[in-house]
Design a protein around this motif. Structure first.
Motif, PDB file in Angstrom:
ATOM      1  N   TYR A 243       0.779  -1.233   0.000  1.00  0.00           N
ATOM      2  CA  TYR A 243       0.000   0.000   0.000  1.00  0.00           C
ATOM      3  C   TYR A 243       0.817   1.293   0.000  1.00  0.00           C
ATOM      4  O   TYR A 243       0.288   2.339  -0.351  1.00  0.00           O
TER       5      TYR A 243
ATOM      6  N   ILE B 115       5.183   5.424  -8.665  1.00  0.00           N
ATOM      7  CA  ILE B 115       4.093   6.325  -9.053  1.00  0.00           C
ATOM      8  C   ILE B 115       4.578   7.777  -9.016  1.00  0.00           C
ATOM      9  O   ILE B 115       4.141   8.616  -9.788  1.00  0.00           O
TER      10      ILE B 115
ATOM     11  N   ARG C  71       6.329   8.461 -12.059  1.00  0.00           N
ATOM     12  CA  ARG C  71       5.386   8.658 -13.169  1.00  0.00           C
ATOM     13  C   ARG C  71       4.625   9.973 -13.064  1.00  0.00           C
ATOM     14  O   ARG C  71       3.661  10.188 -13.770  1.00  0.00           O
ATOM     15  N   GLY C  72       4.977  10.799 -12.086  1.00  0.00           N
ATOM     16  CA  GLY C  72       4.372  12.123 -12.070  1.00  0.00           C
ATOM     17  C   GLY C  72       3.562  12.479 -10.837  1.00  0.00           C
ATOM     18  O   GLY C  72       2.985  13.555 -10.760  1.00  0.00           O
ATOM     19  N   PHE C  73       3.465  11.557  -9.837  1.00  0.00           N
ATOM     20  CA  PHE C  73       2.724  11.909  -8.621  1.00  0.00           C
ATOM     21  C   PHE C  73       3.560  12.879  -7.785  1.00  0.00           C
ATOM     22  O   PHE C  73       4.771  12.944  -7.919  1.00  0.00           O
ATOM     23  N   VAL C  74       2.875  13.650  -6.904  1.00  0.00           N
ATOM     24  CA  VAL C  74       3.571  14.589  -6.025  1.00  0.00           C
ATOM     25  C   VAL C  74       4.573  13.826  -5.160  1.00  0.00           C
ATOM     26  O   VAL C  74       4.195  12.847  -4.519  1.00  0.00           O
TER      27      VAL C  74
ATOM     28  N   ARG D 272      -2.257  15.709  -0.468  1.00  0.00           N
ATOM     29  CA  ARG D 272      -2.546  14.989  -1.699  1.00  0.00           C
ATOM     30  C   ARG D 272      -2.768  13.490  -1.475  1.00  0.00           C
ATOM     31  O   ARG D 272      -3.212  12.782  -2.367  1.00  0.00           O
TER      32      ARG D 272
ATOM     33  N   TYR E 283      -4.597  10.323  -0.125  1.00  0.00           N
ATOM     34  CA  TYR E 283      -5.940   9.942   0.330  1.00  0.00           C
ATOM     35  C   TYR E 283      -5.860   9.081   1.594  1.00  0.00           C
ATOM     36  O   TYR E 283      -4.817   8.516   1.902  1.00  0.00           O
ATOM     37  N   SER E 284      -6.990   8.961   2.261  1.00  0.00           N
ATOM     38  CA  SER E 284      -7.072   8.074   3.422  1.00  0.00           C
ATOM     39  C   SER E 284      -7.004   6.609   2.974  1.00  0.00           C
ATOM     40  O   SER E 284      -7.510   6.253   1.917  1.00  0.00           O
ATOM     41  N   TYR E 285      -6.363   5.775   3.778  1.00  0.00           N
ATOM     42  CA  TYR E 285      -6.315   4.337   3.487  1.00  0.00           C
ATOM     43  C   TYR E 285      -7.190   3.539   4.454  1.00  0.00           C
ATOM     44  O   TYR E 285      -7.131   2.318   4.493  1.00  0.00           O
TER      45      TYR E 285
END
Lengths: 245, 225
Positions: B103, B118, B121-124, B152, B154-156
């Motif tokens: 995760y 990720i 690939r362009g994520f913050v 940025r 999200y909750s898991y």
């Protein structure tokens, strides 16, 4: 001419001369006909027309396991969260897509259905590919817990789940296919920590590493050991009521 | 010789014809599978899995234990140790390591450096877990971020059960320690290894041997956070 009374008197034949060969031909023809019908029926039974194997279906967005799993190394469980704990593997809700796509690709036209679903709260409608008839009970968690890998059921020689650009059904899921394993799971069973290793199949490089780690020579020996270690109850696995309950 | 009357043939045909008709009924019965659509009780085309009504409380009861469910003690301060329901053990850390791999590593990277696939690939890019501010953040902070999300991220909470979130939080603390270990934390054996490193193995997959060592250290140094 056929002689019937032994005196050489010839009687007009009941059947005209051509009949003998006609009879032979029609017997042969009958056999051929039956074989053709059976052949066609079984061809249909096994054909993608009926089994849907390797047939891609229309999806709201062209989701690619290749892009996410092979190219980006995302684990199946990031999206199919309940596969270890429930009968249902789980199809990811839109929120899961948005954990990454809130930033990545969210402005692309082909991605619009996902963004729309997120904004409206209306779930995506994916076309189902693997679908047991309702009179069959299937459960993911027990298979995962007993060392049966995803790729045994969701990959074949030409279509590997982690490389699918559009997802397809990979196995017939005929009853005989399930039973092939249920009769003797030792042919396919693997160590539990290899369930999510999509390169593991009996005899593969990764499998040979497992054989070495367990100090066994081949799948036969590993299978026998794991079936015992994991308490697989082979005798009851072919009972009708296991799957038809 | 007549082995079957016309009537029987007709009957047989009828039976066979009805049998083909049976197929769809049994294959698709009047019950709903998870997410199956068309549950007419709820309106056409709706999924069998219903959206939760706002304010729904889980049937296990309200989650009143702030320490366990929110990572904060009764004064509202972040926990500095695991809540009483959790015990620190090698198994817990192993579980945490596995779940972190599923995760968190796509973004935070295997070592917590914030350089996962990720992100490439362009994520913050998130902050390195070894940054001084985060080294000082208590274990409850990591639990809280997973539970509520952060900027940025999200909750898991919906995907990772509470016990697993604690296991990950514990593992992240160990990960930080492994990146910033001082000699006094190591056992003599490990210290020896560090002083006299074995000749590096030359392998095609470079760095594999090093990584394995690293994992070992992490486990040896457990329990110190």
């Amino acid at each position: 001419m056929i002689s019937l009374n032994g005196k050489g008197n010839s009687v007009a034949p009941v059947f005209p001369p051509g009949v003998n060969s006609l009879v032979r031909w029609s017997i042969a023809g009958g056999v051929v006909l039956v074989l053709t019908v059976v052949g066609l029926a079984s061809a249909l039974y096994w054909s993608p027309l009926v089994t849907d194997v390797n047939v891609a279906k229309e999806q709201p967005v062209p989701f690619s396991h290749h892009r996410h799993v092979s190219a980006n190394g995302i684990d199946c469980r990031y999206c199919h969260t309940t596969v270890e704990t429930s009968s249902f593997a789980g199809i990811p809700p839109t929120e899961t897509c948005m954990t990454c796509h809130s930033v990545i690709l969210n402005d692309q036209e082909m991605f619009k259905p996902v963004v729309d679903s997120w904004e409206s709260g209306k779930p995506m409608e994916w076309t189902r590919l693997n679908d047991m008839p309702d009179f069959v009970y299937f459960n993911h968690s027990i298979h995962i817990d007993k060392g049966i890998g995803c790729n045994h059921c969701h990959s074949n020689e030409t279509a590997k789940i982690e490389d699918m650009r559009l997802t397809v059904k990979a196995q017939t899921f005929h009853m005989s296919w399930c039973l092939d394993c249920h009769k003797d799971p030792s042919q396919y069973i693997r160590p539990k920590d290899e369930v999510f290793n999509m390169d593991w199949e009996p005899g593969s490089v990764d499998a040979k590493n497992s054989y070495e780690a367990f100090g066994v020579a081949n799948q036969e020996e590993l299978g026998a050991k794991l079936v015992k270690d994991y308490n697989v109850e082979v005798e009851q696995l072919t009972n009708c009521s296991i799957c038809h309950r | 010789m007549k082995w079957m009357s016309m009537k029987n043939w007709v009957l047989c045909g009828l039976v066979l014809a009805t049998m083909t008709g049976c197929h769809p009924d049994l294959w698709n019965q009047d019950r709903y599978e998870p997410l199956e659509s068309g549950a007419s009780v709820f309106g056409e085309g709706e999924s069998s899995a219903r959206m939760l009504v706002e304010g729904t409380v889980p049937y296990q009861g309200a989650k009143l234990d702030d320490a366990y469910y929110r990572g904060r003690n009764t004064n509202g301060e972040l926990l500095t140790a695991l809540p009483e329901q959790m015990t620190l053990s090698r198994e817990l850390l192993k579980r945490g390591q596995e779940r972190y791999g599923i995760y968190c590593s796509p973004c935070h990277g295997d070592q917590g450096a914030g350089d996962g696939m990720i992100v490439q690939r362009g994520f913050v890019p998130p902050t390195n877990f070894s940054a001084p501010r985060l080294l000082e953040s208590p274990v409850g902070y990591y639990f809280e971020v997973m539970t509520n999300g952060f900027g940025r991220m999200y909750s898991y909470a919906s995907r990772i059960p509470v016990e697993d979130r604690w296991a990950i939080a514990a593992y992240v603390r160990v990960l930080q320690l492994s990146q910033n270990a001082t000699p006094d934390l190591l056992t003599d054996e490990l210290l020896n290894k560090a002083k006299n490193p074995p000749a590096p193995k030359v392998e095609a997959g470079h760095g594999a041997g090093h990584e394995a060592d690293n994992h070992e250290n992490k486990e040896e140094a457990k329990g110190e956070h």
